[in-house]
Scaffold this motif. Sequence first.
Motif, PDB file in Angstrom:
ATOM      1  N   SER A  54       0.846  -1.184   0.000  1.00  0.00           N
ATOM      2  CA  SER A  54       0.000   0.000   0.000  1.00  0.00           C
ATOM      3  C   SER A  54       0.883   1.236   0.000  1.00  0.00           C
ATOM      4  O   SER A  54       2.062   1.174   0.311  1.00  0.00           O
ATOM      5  CB  SER A  54      -0.913   0.009   1.222  1.00  0.00           C
ATOM      6  OG  SER A  54      -0.144   0.114   2.393  1.00  0.00           O
ATOM      7  N   GLU A  55       0.281   2.339  -0.330  1.00  0.00           N
ATOM      8  CA  GLU A  55       1.014   3.593  -0.339  1.00  0.00           C
ATOM      9  C   GLU A  55       1.398   3.976   1.083  1.00  0.00           C
ATOM     10  O   GLU A  55       0.627   3.752   2.024  1.00  0.00           O
ATOM     11  CB  GLU A  55       0.144   4.688  -0.943  1.00  0.00           C
ATOM     12  CG  GLU A  55      -0.175   4.475  -2.403  1.00  0.00           C
ATOM     13  CD  GLU A  55      -1.118   5.541  -2.922  1.00  0.00           C
ATOM     14  OE1 GLU A  55      -1.072   6.685  -2.435  1.00  0.00           O
ATOM     15  OE2 GLU A  55      -1.901   5.221  -3.821  1.00  0.00           O
ATOM     16  N   PRO A  56       2.573   4.572   1.262  1.00  0.00           N
ATOM     17  CA  PRO A  56       2.974   5.015   2.597  1.00  0.00           C
ATOM     18  C   PRO A  56       1.957   6.016   3.151  1.00  0.00           C
ATOM     19  O   PRO A  56       1.401   6.822   2.416  1.00  0.00           O
ATOM     20  CB  PRO A  56       4.324   5.704   2.359  1.00  0.00           C
ATOM     21  CG  PRO A  56       4.801   5.194   1.046  1.00  0.00           C
ATOM     22  CD  PRO A  56       3.576   4.848   0.251  1.00  0.00           C
ATOM     23  N   GLY A  57       1.688   5.925   4.436  1.00  0.00           N
ATOM     24  CA  GLY A  57       0.764   6.847   5.071  1.00  0.00           C
ATOM     25  C   GLY A  57      -0.684   6.389   5.074  1.00  0.00           C
ATOM     26  O   GLY A  57      -1.515   6.975   5.744  1.00  0.00           O
ATOM     27  N   LYS A  58      -1.010   5.344   4.308  1.00  0.00           N
ATOM     28  CA  LYS A  58      -2.386   4.835   4.308  1.00  0.00           C
ATOM     29  C   LYS A  58      -2.645   4.121   5.618  1.00  0.00           C
ATOM     30  O   LYS A  58      -1.820   3.363   6.107  1.00  0.00           O
ATOM     31  CB  LYS A  58      -2.616   3.879   3.144  1.00  0.00           C
ATOM     32  CG  LYS A  58      -2.635   4.572   1.817  1.00  0.00           C
ATOM     33  CD  LYS A  58      -3.858   4.182   1.064  1.00  0.00           C
ATOM     34  CE  LYS A  58      -3.887   4.984  -0.212  1.00  0.00           C
ATOM     35  NZ  LYS A  58      -5.100   4.836  -0.913  1.00  0.00           N
ATOM     36  N   VAL A  59      -3.808   4.364   6.193  1.00  0.00           N
ATOM     37  CA  VAL A  59      -4.195   3.726   7.446  1.00  0.00           C
ATOM     38  C   VAL A  59      -5.595   3.172   7.285  1.00  0.00           C
ATOM     39  O   VAL A  59      -6.519   3.902   6.908  1.00  0.00           O
ATOM     40  CB  VAL A  59      -4.159   4.720   8.625  1.00  0.00           C
ATOM     41  CG1 VAL A  59      -4.571   4.035   9.915  1.00  0.00           C
ATOM     42  CG2 VAL A  59      -2.782   5.358   8.773  1.00  0.00           C
ATOM     43  N   ALA A  60      -5.752   1.887   7.543  1.00  0.00           N
ATOM     44  CA  ALA A  60      -7.058   1.242   7.488  1.00  0.00           C
ATOM     45  C   ALA A  60      -6.974  -0.081   8.239  1.00  0.00           C
ATOM     46  O   ALA A  60      -5.944  -0.749   8.206  1.00  0.00           O
ATOM     47  CB  ALA A  60      -7.485   0.995   6.043  1.00  0.00           C
ATOM     48  N   PHE A  61      -8.048  -0.422   8.923  1.00  0.00           N
ATOM     49  CA  PHE A  61      -8.090  -1.731   9.572  1.00  0.00           C
ATOM     50  C   PHE A  61      -9.505  -2.277   9.522  1.00  0.00           C
ATOM     51  O   PHE A  61     -10.477  -1.541   9.395  1.00  0.00           O
ATOM     52  CB  PHE A  61      -7.594  -1.663  11.020  1.00  0.00           C
ATOM     53  CG  PHE A  61      -8.573  -1.039  11.972  1.00  0.00           C
ATOM     54  CD1 PHE A  61      -9.459  -1.823  12.701  1.00  0.00           C
ATOM     55  CD2 PHE A  61      -8.621   0.338  12.128  1.00  0.00           C
ATOM     56  CE1 PHE A  61     -10.375  -1.238  13.562  1.00  0.00           C
ATOM     57  CE2 PHE A  61      -9.527   0.925  12.992  1.00  0.00           C
ATOM     58  CZ  PHE A  61     -10.408   0.142  13.716  1.00  0.00           C
ATOM     59  N   MET A  62      -9.598  -3.595   9.606  1.00  0.00           N
ATOM     60  CA  MET A  62     -10.883  -4.278   9.722  1.00  0.00           C
ATOM     61  C   MET A  62     -10.633  -5.540  10.525  1.00  0.00           C
ATOM     62  O   MET A  62      -9.737  -6.316  10.205  1.00  0.00           O
ATOM     63  CB  MET A  62     -11.456  -4.631   8.357  1.00  0.00           C
ATOM     64  CG  MET A  62     -12.894  -5.109   8.416  1.00  0.00           C
ATOM     65  SD  MET A  62     -12.955  -6.862   8.160  1.00  0.00           S
ATOM     66  CE  MET A  62     -14.696  -7.144   8.149  1.00  0.00           C
ATOM     67  N   ALA A  63     -11.393  -5.694  11.608  1.00  0.00           N
ATOM     68  CA  ALA A  63     -11.274  -6.877  12.451  1.00  0.00           C
ATOM     69  C   ALA A  63     -12.657  -7.447  12.706  1.00  0.00           C
ATOM     70  O   ALA A  63     -13.662  -6.727  12.632  1.00  0.00           O
ATOM     71  CB  ALA A  63     -10.598  -6.515  13.772  1.00  0.00           C
ATOM     72  N   LYS A  64     -12.708  -8.727  12.994  1.00  0.00           N
ATOM     73  CA  LYS A  64     -13.975  -9.396  13.249  1.00  0.00           C
ATOM     74  C   LYS A  64     -13.809 -10.370  14.408  1.00  0.00           C
ATOM     75  O   LYS A  64     -12.688 -10.672  14.815  1.00  0.00           O
ATOM     76  CB  LYS A  64     -14.446 -10.130  11.993  1.00  0.00           C
ATOM     77  CG  LYS A  64     -13.462 -11.206  11.522  1.00  0.00           C
ATOM     78  CD  LYS A  64     -13.889 -11.804  10.215  1.00  0.00           C
ATOM     79  CE  LYS A  64     -12.925 -12.895   9.779  1.00  0.00           C
ATOM     80  NZ  LYS A  64     -13.373 -13.561   8.564  1.00  0.00           N
TER      81      LYS A  64
END
Length: 187
Positions: A54-64
């Motif tokens: 991913s591009e530097p600085g991208k922030v995303a999360f998904m948890a279940k």
Amino acid sequence: MSLFKVILLTCVLSPMVTGHKSCSINAGLMKSIQYQLKLVEDNNGKCDCTGRVSEPGKVAFMAKNSDSLVNIPGKSAVVYNTVMTNLGNGYDKSTGIFTAPSNGVYNFSWTVVTHFGKYFFTYLALNGKLIARNYTGGRVGSEHISSTQKAVLEIKKGDKVFVKVQDDHIGQFMFGDSWSTFSGYKL
């Protein structure tokens, strides 16, 4: 030069010679093809399709949740223990806490699924303080019920965001098996 390159360059250069496409479009296409060929050559002709970059600085999360949660005490953090995405490494699956890796505006969402006769009161906390509430209760009409809540927050690096069980309630039942989720991303 490999036979593949000769055939590819012939297919790309033919329209340029005959004038069917503009030079600027073909120049961009040619650079793209050269870049792709270099990637293939650098990897000895193999494609690593499993690596995600991913591009530097991208922030995303998904948890279940993999397992259902039963009788979780009030004020407890809800731990979504299976991470699907964690760009920026902000989400900790052992605590259920997202720690912002950078300043910015973030969008958060969480979903809770319960069944008839049970309830699960939650809220989103920023550094322990209540931001938005979510109530899921299966008392009337349906065997199962879900609820989702969202919040958009301007937060600073190091701030902690997590889902908590309402202070004066017990989280009676939350379905696992990927039904209940927590996610967020930086805008």
